[in-house]
Design a protein around this motif. Structure first.
Motif, PDB file in Angstrom:
ATOM      1  N   THR A  41     -12.123 -49.757  13.336  1.00 56.66           N
ATOM      2  CA  THR A  41     -12.443 -50.995  12.614  1.00 56.66           C
ATOM      3  C   THR A  41     -11.292 -51.382  11.694  1.00 56.66           C
ATOM      4  OG1 THR A  41     -14.754 -50.409  12.699  1.00 56.66           O
ATOM      5  CG2 THR A  41     -14.137 -52.051  11.054  1.00 56.66           C
ATOM      6  N   TYR A  42     -10.914 -52.671  11.764  1.00 61.00           N
ATOM      7  CA  TYR A  42      -9.696 -53.122  11.086  1.00 61.00           C
ATOM      8  C   TYR A  42      -9.940 -53.391   9.604  1.00 61.00           C
ATOM      9  CZ  TYR A  42      -4.933 -54.921  11.372  1.00 61.00           C
ATOM     10  OH  TYR A  42      -3.578 -55.106  11.229  1.00 61.00           O
ATOM     11  N   SER A  43     -10.272 -52.349   8.878  1.00 60.68           N
ATOM     12  CA  SER A  43     -10.558 -52.485   7.455  1.00 60.68           C
ATOM     13  C   SER A  43     -10.534 -51.107   6.807  1.00 60.68           C
ATOM     14  CB  SER A  43     -11.950 -53.116   7.304  1.00 60.68           C
ATOM     15  OG  SER A  43     -12.371 -53.056   5.974  1.00 60.68           O
ATOM     16  N   ARG A  88      -5.835 -60.789  13.390  1.00 62.07           N
ATOM     17  CA  ARG A  88      -5.888 -59.344  13.399  1.00 62.07           C
ATOM     18  C   ARG A  88      -4.716 -58.793  14.194  1.00 62.07           C
ATOM     19  NH1 ARG A  88     -10.628 -57.713  11.073  1.00 62.07           N
ATOM     20  NH2 ARG A  88     -11.154 -59.431   9.720  1.00 62.07           N
ATOM     21  N   CYS A  89      -4.285 -57.611  13.795  1.00 61.03           N
ATOM     22  CA  CYS A  89      -3.303 -56.887  14.581  1.00 61.03           C
ATOM     23  C   CYS A  89      -1.956 -57.601  14.659  1.00 61.03           C
ATOM     24  CB  CYS A  89      -3.818 -56.615  15.989  1.00 61.03           C
ATOM     25  SG  CYS A  89      -5.449 -55.889  16.008  1.00 61.03           S
ATOM     26  N   SER A  90      -1.550 -58.274  13.597  1.00 70.36           N
ATOM     27  CA  SER A  90      -0.217 -58.874  13.579  1.00 70.36           C
ATOM     28  C   SER A  90       0.756 -57.904  12.915  1.00 70.36           C
ATOM     29  CB  SER A  90      -0.230 -60.195  12.832  1.00 70.36           C
ATOM     30  OG  SER A  90      -0.751 -60.005  11.540  1.00 70.36           O
ATOM     31  N   ILE A  91       2.022 -58.031  13.248  1.00 67.92           N
ATOM     32  CA  ILE A  91       3.008 -57.039  12.782  1.00 67.92           C
ATOM     33  C   ILE A  91       3.404 -57.273  11.326  1.00 67.92           C
ATOM     34  CG2 ILE A  91       5.044 -58.306  13.654  1.00 67.92           C
ATOM     35  CD1 ILE A  91       4.727 -54.531  13.935  1.00 67.92           C
ATOM     36  N   ASN A 117      -5.709 -47.533  12.291  1.00 68.24           N
ATOM     37  CA  ASN A 117      -5.413 -48.439  13.403  1.00 68.24           C
ATOM     38  C   ASN A 117      -3.949 -48.891  13.323  1.00 68.24           C
ATOM     39  OD1 ASN A 117      -5.305 -50.750  15.118  1.00 68.24           O
ATOM     40  ND2 ASN A 117      -7.509 -51.040  14.946  1.00 68.24           N
ATOM     41  N   GLU A 118      -3.541 -49.345  12.133  1.00 65.40           N
ATOM     42  CA  GLU A 118      -2.147 -49.757  11.923  1.00 65.40           C
ATOM     43  C   GLU A 118      -1.200 -48.578  12.131  1.00 65.40           C
ATOM     44  OE1 GLU A 118      -0.094 -52.293  11.429  1.00 65.40           O
ATOM     45  OE2 GLU A 118      -1.823 -53.411  12.115  1.00 65.40           O
ATOM     46  N   SER A 119      -1.586 -47.421  11.595  1.00 70.50           N
ATOM     47  CA  SER A 119      -0.703 -46.258  11.655  1.00 70.50           C
ATOM     48  C   SER A 119      -0.442 -45.802  13.088  1.00 70.50           C
ATOM     49  CB  SER A 119      -1.301 -45.107  10.832  1.00 70.50           C
ATOM     50  OG  SER A 119      -0.506 -43.959  10.970  1.00 70.50           O
ATOM     51  N   ALA A 141       5.774 -52.431  21.259  1.00 68.92           N
ATOM     52  CA  ALA A 141       4.976 -51.222  21.500  1.00 68.92           C
ATOM     53  C   ALA A 141       3.868 -51.088  20.448  1.00 68.92           C
ATOM     54  CB  ALA A 141       5.873 -49.988  21.487  1.00 68.92           C
ATOM     55  N   HIS A 142       4.161 -51.470  19.213  1.00 69.35           N
ATOM     56  CA  HIS A 142       3.147 -51.461  18.144  1.00 69.35           C
ATOM     57  C   HIS A 142       1.975 -52.364  18.550  1.00 69.35           C
ATOM     58  CE1 HIS A 142       1.768 -51.796  13.798  1.00 69.35           C
ATOM     59  NE2 HIS A 142       1.233 -52.887  14.317  1.00 69.35           N
ATOM     60  N   GLU A 143       2.284 -53.567  18.983  1.00 70.50           N
ATOM     61  CA  GLU A 143       1.223 -54.522  19.316  1.00 70.50           C
ATOM     62  C   GLU A 143       0.414 -54.077  20.527  1.00 70.50           C
ATOM     63  OE1 GLU A 143       0.253 -56.683  17.350  1.00 70.50           O
ATOM     64  OE2 GLU A 143       1.932 -56.482  15.989  1.00 70.50           O
ATOM     65  N   LEU A 144       1.094 -53.577  21.545  1.00 74.34           N
ATOM     66  CA  LEU A 144       0.360 -53.130  22.731  1.00 74.34           C
ATOM     67  C   LEU A 144      -0.506 -51.915  22.413  1.00 74.34           C
ATOM     68  CD1 LEU A 144       3.064 -53.798  25.436  1.00 74.34           C
ATOM     69  CD2 LEU A 144       0.879 -54.966  25.181  1.00 74.34           C
ATOM     70  N   THR A 145      -0.075 -51.097  21.455  1.00 72.43           N
ATOM     71  CA  THR A 145      -0.909 -49.961  21.051  1.00 72.43           C
ATOM     72  C   THR A 145      -2.205 -50.445  20.398  1.00 72.43           C
ATOM     73  OG1 THR A 145       1.056 -48.588  20.784  1.00 72.43           O
ATOM     74  CG2 THR A 145      -0.947 -47.794  19.745  1.00 72.43           C
ATOM     75  N   HIS A 146      -2.170 -51.607  19.745  1.00 70.57           N
ATOM     76  CA  HIS A 146      -3.433 -52.170  19.240  1.00 70.57           C
ATOM     77  C   HIS A 146      -4.417 -52.388  20.396  1.00 70.57           C
ATOM     78  CE1 HIS A 146      -2.744 -52.608  15.016  1.00 70.57           C
ATOM     79  NE2 HIS A 146      -1.706 -53.416  15.154  1.00 70.57           N
ATOM     80  N   GLY A 147      -3.880 -52.787  21.542  1.00 68.07           N
ATOM     81  CA  GLY A 147      -4.731 -52.956  22.728  1.00 68.07           C
ATOM     82  C   GLY A 147      -5.310 -51.624  23.174  1.00 68.07           C
ATOM     83  N   VAL A 203      -4.604 -52.406   5.013  1.00 71.75           N
ATOM     84  CA  VAL A 203      -4.352 -51.693   6.275  1.00 71.75           C
ATOM     85  C   VAL A 203      -2.862 -51.480   6.558  1.00 71.75           C
ATOM     86  CG1 VAL A 203      -6.558 -52.345   7.340  1.00 71.75           C
ATOM     87  CG2 VAL A 203      -4.549 -53.795   7.701  1.00 71.75           C
ATOM     88  N   HIS A 204      -2.018 -52.465   6.153  1.00 74.61           N
ATOM     89  CA  HIS A 204      -0.573 -52.288   6.366  1.00 74.61           C
ATOM     90  C   HIS A 204       0.071 -51.487   5.230  1.00 74.61           C
ATOM     91  CE1 HIS A 204      -1.293 -55.930   8.896  1.00 74.61           C
ATOM     92  NE2 HIS A 204      -0.364 -55.396   9.660  1.00 74.61           N
ATOM     93  N   VAL A 205      -0.699 -51.229   4.172  1.00 79.88           N
ATOM     94  CA  VAL A 205      -0.176 -50.506   3.008  1.00 79.88           C
ATOM     95  C   VAL A 205      -0.479 -49.014   3.153  1.00 79.88           C
ATOM     96  CG1 VAL A 205      -0.333 -50.268   0.499  1.00 79.88           C
ATOM     97  CG2 VAL A 205      -0.445 -52.550   1.545  1.00 79.88           C
TER      98      VAL A 205
HETATM   99 ZN   LIG Z   1      -0.373 -53.922  13.608  1.00 79.00          ZN
END
Ligand SMILES: [Zn+2]
Length: 347
Positions: free
Chosen positions: A181-183, A12-15, A190-192, A166-172, A269-271
Motif C-alpha cells: 500500500t502506497y502510504s 502514484r509511483c512517480s520517480i 514500495n518506493e525502496s 527499472a524503478h518504475e517497472l519494479t512498481h509494476g 514514501v520517498h523520504v
Molecule cells: Zn517510485
C-alpha cells in the motif's frame, strides 16, 4: 485499488517526489515554473485515468516484450506507435532509450530471478515518451510507463536513465506481487524496493560488484551536477542533492531514529524509503560481489513471497531473514540481521 490518504497531487509511483516538484515550480525560473505547473496540472487527470484502467484490468498480454508510443507532447495515452519488438531503431532518441532500458529490465528479472516480465506471465511492456510539455516526471500508471521530457533546466529527458525505468517497472512487479500500500511504512517499502531493483538492474547491465556501484538513483536525470548528484543515494541517504531548485537538502533518513512522520508525500514514501534502502546497501557491500546474487535474491524472495499490502519495515526485515536462512544458510542470515540492526530496524 484502494486509495488511502496522501496529497493526491502526484500520480502514484512517480520517480520525482511532490516536494521536489513544488520546489522546482517555485524556484523563480520562468521555464521551471511552466514545467512545474504543467506537471501538477496533468497529474490530477492521470490519477483518474489510472483508477479507470485498473478497474478495466487491462494487461496487454502479447508475445512481444516492448512497444513504444509517442504522446507527441499531449495528454492522450498511449499515443502514436513509434517502435515495437524486433523492429528497427527509429529516429526518436527517447523512444530508442525507453525501448532499450525496458528490454534490459525485462532481461534482468528473467535471467536473474526467472520471472517473465513484471506479472510473471510475459506481460508486454508499454512505454509512452514525450508526455506533456516539459513534463517533469516518469511514472508507472498500472498499465504502462509514461515519460516526460523534463524541464531541460534541472531535470532532463526521463528515458535516458536506466535506473529510473527499472524503478518504475519494479512498481509494476510490486503491484502484481506484495501490492504494498502506497502510504506510510508499506509505501516507503514500495518506493525502496523500486530503488533497490532500479540500482541492481544498472549494476547488472554494467557488470558491477557492490563495492564498485554508485548506488545512486536518477544521476543521469540531473542536467548539471551543480543541482546535485542524483535524486537519491542508497549508500548515503540524505546526501543526493542540496539545492534550492530541489527544495533544499535531500530529506532522506538512513536510520529509524530519524524516521519522518509526515502527511505529505503519502506519509513520506520517498523520504523514509532511505531506511530500507540503506539496509540493503549495507548488506550488499557486507556480502560483496554481485549484489543481485544474494542480497537481491533475498529481497526478491521477500517481495514476491510473504510480503503483504500492509507489511511494515520490521515485518519485511523478518521475512528477509527467513529467506536468507532458507536460501543461503546461517552465515548470510546473520549479515541480514546485522544490516537491519544498523538502520534501527529489529528483524
Ligand atoms: Zn517510485
Amino acid at each position: 485499488m484502494v486509495r488511502d490518504g496522501g496529497s493526491g497531487d502526484v500520480p502514484r509511483c512517480s520517480i520525482v517526489p511532490p516536494y521536489v516538484l513544488e520546489a522546482l515550480a517555485q524556484a523563480g525560473d520562468a521555464r521551471l515554473a511552466r514545467a512545474g505547473h504543467q506537471t501538477i496540472l496533468l497529474t490530477a487527470e492521470l490519477a483518474e485515468r489510472r483508477l479507470l484502467l485498473l478497474e478495466r484490468g487491462e494487461r496487454h498480454l502479447a508475445d512481444e516484450r516492448r512497444v513504444v508510443y509517442d504522446a507527441v507532447h499531449g495528454r492522450e495515452l498511449p499515443g502514436t506507435l513509434l517502435r515495437r519488438e524486433g523492429g528497427p531503431a527509429c529516429a526518436d532518441a527517447s523512444a530508442n532509450a525507453a525501448y532499450e532500458h525496458a528490454g534490459q529490465t525485462f532481461s534482468f528479472f528473467e535471467r536473474v530471478f526467472g520471472r517473465s516480465s513484471i506479472d510473471g506471465r510475459g506481460m508486454r511492456l508499454l512505454s509512452s515518451v514525450h508526455y506533456g510539455q516539459h513534463y517533469d516526471n516518469a511514472f508507472w500508471d498500472g498499465t504502462e510507463m509514461v515519460y516526460g521530457d523534463g524541464d531541460g533546466v534541472v531535470l532532463g529527458d526521463f528515458t535516458r536513465a536506466l535506473d529510473v525505468i527499472a524503478h518504475e517497472l519494479t512498481h509494476g512487479l510490486t503491484e502484481s506481487t506484495a501490492n504494498l500500500t502506497y502510504s506510510g511504512q508499506s509505501g516507503a517499502l514500495n518506493e525502496s524496493v523500486s530503488d533497490v531493483f532500479g540500482s541492481l538492474v544498472k549494476q547488472w547491465v554494467h557488470g558491477q560488484r557492490a563495492e564498485e556501484a554508485d548506488w545512486l538513483i536518477g544521476d543521469r536525470l540531473l542536467v548539471d551536477t551543480k543541482f546535485g548528484r542524483a535524486l537519491r543515494s542508497l549508500a548515503a541517504p540524505g546526501t543526493a542533492y542540496n539545492s534550492i531548485f530541489m527544495g533544499g537538502k535531500d530529506p532522506q533518513p538512513a536510520h529509524m531514529r530519524d524516521y519522518q512522520h509526515m502527511r505529505a508525500d503519502d506519509g513520506g514514501v520517498h523520504v523514509n524509503s532511505g531506511i530500507p534502502n540503506h539496509a540493503f546497501y549495507l548488506l550488499a557491500v557486507d556480502l560483496g560481489g554481485h549484489a543481485w546474487e544474494r542480497a537481491g535474491a533475498i529481497w526478491f524472495g521477500a517481495l514476491t513471497g510473504a510480503a503483504r499490502p500492509h507489511t511494515s519495515f520490521a515485518e519485511f526485515a523478518s521475512e528477509t531473514v527467513h529467506v536468507a536462512e532458507k536460501q543461503f544458510g546461517d552465515e548470510v542470515r546473520k549479515h541480514v540481521q546485522h544490516a537491519w540492526q544498523r538502520v534501527g530496524v529489529s528483524a
